[in-house]
Design a protein around this motif. Structure first.
Motif, PDB file in Angstrom:
ATOM      1  N   MET A  25       0.923  -0.778  -0.015  1.00 24.26           N
ATOM      2  CA  MET A  25      -0.342   0.040  -0.148  1.00 24.26           C
ATOM      3  C   MET A  25       0.720   1.023  -0.092  1.00 24.26           C
ATOM      4  SD  MET A  25      -2.870  -1.713  -0.223  1.00 24.26           S
ATOM      5  CE  MET A  25      -4.548  -0.318   0.553  1.00 24.26           C
ATOM      6  N   GLY A  26       1.810   0.846   0.200  1.00 24.08           N
ATOM      7  CA  GLY A  26       3.232   2.155   0.408  1.00 24.08           C
ATOM      8  C   GLY A  26       3.509   2.560  -1.051  1.00 24.08           C
ATOM      9  N   LEU A  27       4.013   1.344  -1.645  1.00 25.06           N
ATOM     10  CA  LEU A  27       4.212   1.565  -2.652  1.00 25.06           C
ATOM     11  C   LEU A  27       3.312   2.302  -4.148  1.00 25.06           C
ATOM     12  CD1 LEU A  27       6.799  -1.641  -3.520  1.00 25.06           C
ATOM     13  CD2 LEU A  27       7.846   0.972  -2.638  1.00 25.06           C
ATOM     14  N   ASP A  28       1.878   1.934  -3.149  1.00 23.14           N
ATOM     15  CA  ASP A  28       0.987   2.169  -4.275  1.00 23.14           C
ATOM     16  C   ASP A  28       0.433   3.961  -3.855  1.00 23.14           C
ATOM     17  OD1 ASP A  28      -1.497   1.166  -5.813  1.00 23.14           O
ATOM     18  OD2 ASP A  28      -2.389   2.210  -3.881  1.00 23.14           O
TER      19      ASP A  28
ATOM     20  N   GLY B 299      -8.167   8.909  13.344  1.00 22.64           N
ATOM     21  CA  GLY B 299      -8.236   9.482  12.172  1.00 22.64           C
ATOM     22  C   GLY B 299      -9.152   8.485  10.366  1.00 22.64           C
ATOM     23  N   LEU B 300      -8.902   7.343  11.114  1.00 22.83           N
ATOM     24  CA  LEU B 300      -9.422   6.902  10.289  1.00 22.83           C
ATOM     25  C   LEU B 300     -10.537   6.051  10.377  1.00 22.83           C
ATOM     26  CD1 LEU B 300      -6.495   3.553   9.991  1.00 22.83           C
ATOM     27  CD2 LEU B 300      -7.326   4.600   8.031  1.00 22.83           C
TER      28      LEU B 300
ATOM     29  N   GLY C 197      -5.698   2.778   2.950  1.00 25.09           N
ATOM     30  CA  GLY C 197      -5.168   2.230   3.421  1.00 25.09           C
ATOM     31  C   GLY C 197      -4.328   1.560   3.262  1.00 25.09           C
ATOM     32  N   PHE C 198      -3.294   2.330   2.998  1.00 24.14           N
ATOM     33  CA  PHE C 198      -1.637   2.442   3.507  1.00 24.14           C
ATOM     34  C   PHE C 198      -1.891   3.245   5.065  1.00 24.14           C
ATOM     35  CE2 PHE C 198       1.476   5.117   4.902  1.00 24.14           C
ATOM     36  CZ  PHE C 198       3.114   4.004   5.126  1.00 24.14           C
ATOM     37  N   LEU C 199      -2.378   3.821   5.489  1.00 22.03           N
ATOM     38  CA  LEU C 199      -2.366   4.238   7.191  1.00 22.03           C
ATOM     39  C   LEU C 199      -3.114   3.126   7.774  1.00 22.03           C
ATOM     40  CD1 LEU C 199      -3.851   8.170   6.763  1.00 22.03           C
ATOM     41  CD2 LEU C 199      -1.601   7.358   7.195  1.00 22.03           C
ATOM     42  N   PHE C 200      -4.610   2.305   6.722  1.00 23.11           N
ATOM     43  CA  PHE C 200      -5.113   1.171   8.123  1.00 23.11           C
ATOM     44  C   PHE C 200      -4.074   0.409   8.693  1.00 23.11           C
ATOM     45  CE2 PHE C 200      -6.837  -2.879   7.316  1.00 23.11           C
ATOM     46  CZ  PHE C 200      -8.230  -2.901   8.213  1.00 23.11           C
ATOM     47  N   PHE C 201      -3.674  -0.553   7.756  1.00 25.49           N
ATOM     48  CA  PHE C 201      -2.191  -1.266   7.410  1.00 25.49           C
ATOM     49  C   PHE C 201      -1.107  -1.087   8.842  1.00 25.49           C
ATOM     50  CE2 PHE C 201      -4.161  -2.694   3.724  1.00 25.49           C
ATOM     51  CZ  PHE C 201      -4.579  -4.332   4.319  1.00 25.49           C
ATOM     52  N   LEU C 202      -0.608   0.220   8.073  1.00 22.81           N
ATOM     53  CA  LEU C 202      -0.124   0.539   8.999  1.00 22.81           C
ATOM     54  C   LEU C 202       0.151   0.922  10.676  1.00 22.81           C
ATOM     55  CD1 LEU C 202       3.356   2.321   9.903  1.00 22.81           C
ATOM     56  CD2 LEU C 202       1.980   4.457   9.069  1.00 22.81           C
TER      57      LEU C 202
END
Length: 476
Positions: free
Chosen positions: A126-129, A206-207, A326-331
Motif C-alpha cells: 500500500m505504501g508503494l501504491d 483519523g481512520l 489504505g496505507f494508514l490502515f495497515f500502518l
C-alpha cells in the motif's frame, strides 16, 4: 528449595508510562483484526454487548490480579508468583501458571510474528501504491488502481506460496521486536510505547473519521450496537468470553511481567480499569473504522479472517483517498502488532533474566531466535509443509496446519489454564491483607473483586477450556 530470582528491569519512569505500555500490550491484532472478524461472524450487537460485559466482569478482575502479582513479586512471572505465594503461606507450586504463561507467550510470539509479517508486506504494497499515486499527481485516488478484484484477493494466496517472502517479512518483524526488548525497559519498551501508542490512537481516530465520512456509519452503528438476542447462541457467548481474555492478553503473564516494573504506588485498581477501558474502546473503534467501509461498498461483514487482507483492500480501491487511507490502515495494524509482540517476547525474556540469571540481550536473543525458528515452521505450513499436521493424532487438531495448531493449542489450552489458575490463586490463596494494601480498593470493590475471582471467573474460564477442547458440547 526455592529458586533464587533476580530483578528483571529498571522499572517504569511513571504511572502513565506503565499504562501506555500495558495498553500497548493488550491492544493488538486481537482488537484490530480478531474482534471485527468475530463481531461480523456473530451477527454484531448481541455479541458486542455480551463481550463488553465479559471484559468488565471477567477480564478486569484478572487484569488487576496479574498487575498485583507483578507489583508484589518485582521479578519475572514465575518468581513473582512464588513470592506472593510465600507471603500468603501458599505452595510455591502455584508458580506453574507463570511458567505456562511464559511458554504460551513464547509460542504465541512465534506465529504472531508471522502474521505481523503479512501486515508488514501489505504496508509495503500500500505504501508503494501511495507513492505511485503521488508521482502520478493523484494522491487521493483509490488504492491499487488498475487491479481487478480477483488480483487483489489473489495477492494473499501468492504471498502464502512464496516461502522466501514470508521468511523475510517474518525476520524483519521479529528483528524489530528483539531490538526493542533487548534495549531494556526504559530505553526500549517504554520508549517504544511512548512514541507508538500516541501514533496508534491518532491513526485510529483519523481512520474512524474517514470511515464515518466516506462509509456508511449509520449501518455500522446499528450493526454493532443494536442487539438481535436470537443470535446470542452458546457458540457466540463462548466466542465473546474467549475474546475478552484474548483481547486483554490474559493468561500469558504479560501484565504480571509489566506489573513487576512498577516500583511505587499501591492504587492498582484505577490503573487496571484504565487498561480495560482503553482496550475495549480500541476494539469498538476498530469496528467503527472497518464496518462503515464494509457496508458502504456492499461487502459481507461476516467475511471472516480474510476481511482485512482481501476484502478491505478492494474496498479502499473504490473509495476516495483509498490509496492514502489504505496505507494508514495497515500502518495502524502494524503499530498495534509491534506493541503486542514486545510484551509477548518480554515475558520469556524476563524469565531468562530472573530465573536463569542471563543478561537481557542474551535472554532476548535466545527466546527471540527460538521464536523465529518456530515461526519459520509455521509459515512453511502454508506451502512446502502444507500437509504437515503436528497434532494430527488429536481429533481437535487433525485438520489444522502448523500455525493454526500452535495458535489453537495456546488459545484453547494454555491461555484458559493460565487464566483459571490465576483466578483460583488470587481468589482463594493470596493473603487478604496483602491484596487490600497493594490494590488500594475500597471495601465494597475489594469484596466484589474477590467474589468474581473466586466464583465467576473460574466457572467462565472453565467453560472456555472445556468447550474449546470439546466443541461438540456447543454443537459445533
Amino acid at each position: 528449595m526455592v529458586a533464587t530470582t533476580v530483578s528483571t528491569g529498571e522499572g517504569w519512569s511513571s504511572r502513565s508510562a506503565f499504562i501506555l505500555a500495558a495498553v500497548g500490550a493488550a491492544v493488538g491484532l486481537g482488537n484490530i483484526w480478531r474482534f471485527p472478524t468475530l463481531a461480523g461472524e456473530s451477527g454484531g450487537g448481541a455479541f458486542v454487548i455480551f463481550y463488553i460485559a465479559c471484559v468488565f466482569l471477567l477480564g478486569l478482575p484478572l487484569v488487576l490480579s496479574e498487575i498485583f502479582i507483578g507489583r508484589v513479586g518485582q521479578t519475572d512471572a514465575v518468581g513473582s508468583i512464588r513470592r506472593v505465594a510465600a507471603q500468603s503461606q501458599a505452595s510455591p507450586g502455584w508458580s506453574v501458571f507463570g511458567a505456562i504463561g511464559a511458554l504460551a507467550a513464547f509460542l504465541i510470539v512465534a506465529f504472531y510474528s508471522v502474521v505481523a509479517g503479512w501486515v508488514l508486506y501489505y504496508v509495503s504494497v500500500m505504501g508503494l501504491d501511495l507513492v505511485q499515486a503521488v508521482v502520478e499527481g493523484d494522491p487521493l485516488r483509490g488504492a491499487l488502481a488498475g487491479e481487478s478484484r480477483e488480483q487483489i484477493q489473489q495477492r494473499l494466496g501468492d504471498m502464502f506460496a512464496n516461502p522466501l517472502l514470508l521468511i523475510v517479512v517474518h525476520f524483519l518483524f521479529m528483528g524489530l521486536t528483539f531490538y526493542i526488548v533487548a534495549r531494556g525497559v526504559s530505553s526500549g519498551i517504554e520508549k517504544a510505547a511512548t512514541y507508538l501508542m500516541p501514533l496508534f490512537f491518532v491513526l485510529l481516530v483519523g481512520l474512524v473519521i474517514y470511515g464515518a465520512i466516506e462509509g456508511d456509519i449509520g449501518d455500522a452503528v446499528a450493526f454493532l450496537f443494536t442487539p438481535d438476542w436470537s443470535k446470542l447462541t452458546p457458540q457466540v457467548m463462548n466466542s465473546a468470553l474467549g475474546q475478552a481474555l484474548f483481547s486483554l492478553s490474559l493468561g500469558v503473564a504479560g501484565l504480571i511481567t509489566y506489573g513487576s516494573y512498577i516500583k511505587e504506588g499501591s492504587g492498582l485498581g484505577p490503573t487496571a480499569g484504565l487498561i480495560a477501558i482503553a482496550d475495549t474502546t480500541v476494539a469498538l473503534l476498530a469496528g467503527l473504522m472497518i464496518f462503515p467501509i464494509v457496508f458502504a461498498v456492499g461487502l459481507d461483514p461476516a467475511a471472516g479472517p480474510t476481511l482485512v487482507f482481501q476484502t478491505l483492500p478492494f474496498a479502499f480501491q473504490t473509495m476516495p483517498g483509498g490509496a492514502l487511507f489504505g496505507f494508514l490502515f495497515f500502518l495502524l495494524i502494524l503499530v498495534a502488532a509491534v506493541t503486542s509482540s514486545i510484551s509477548l517476547l518480554e515475558v520469556p525474556t524476563a524469565y531468562g533474566i530472573g530465573e536463569r540469571g542471563w543478561t537481557r540481550p542474551k535472554s532476548a536473543a535466545i527466546f527471540g531466535g527460538g521464536a523465529f525458528l518456530i515461526g519459520i515452521a509455521c509459515l512453511l505450513g502454508y506451502n512446502v509443509w502444507a500437509d504437515v499436521r503436528p497434532l494430527g493424532f488429536w481429533s481437535l487438531f487433525a485438520e489444522t496446519d502448523i500455525l493454526d495448531t500452535v495458535d489453537g493449542f495456546t488459545g484453547k489450552v494454555m491461555l484458559p489454564v493460565g487464566a483459571l489458575l490465576t483466578s483460583l490463586f488470587i481468589g482463594w490463596k493470596a493473603d487478604e491483607n496483602l491484596l487490600r494494601t497493594t490494590t488500594g480498593l475500597s471495601p465494597w470493590a475489594f469484596g466484589l473483586w474477590r467474589f468474581l475471582l473466586a466464583w465467576l471467573c473460574p466457572l467462565a474460564v472453565a467453560i472456555i477450556l472445556v468447550t474449546g477442547l470439546f466443541p461438540s458440547i456447543l454443537g459445533s
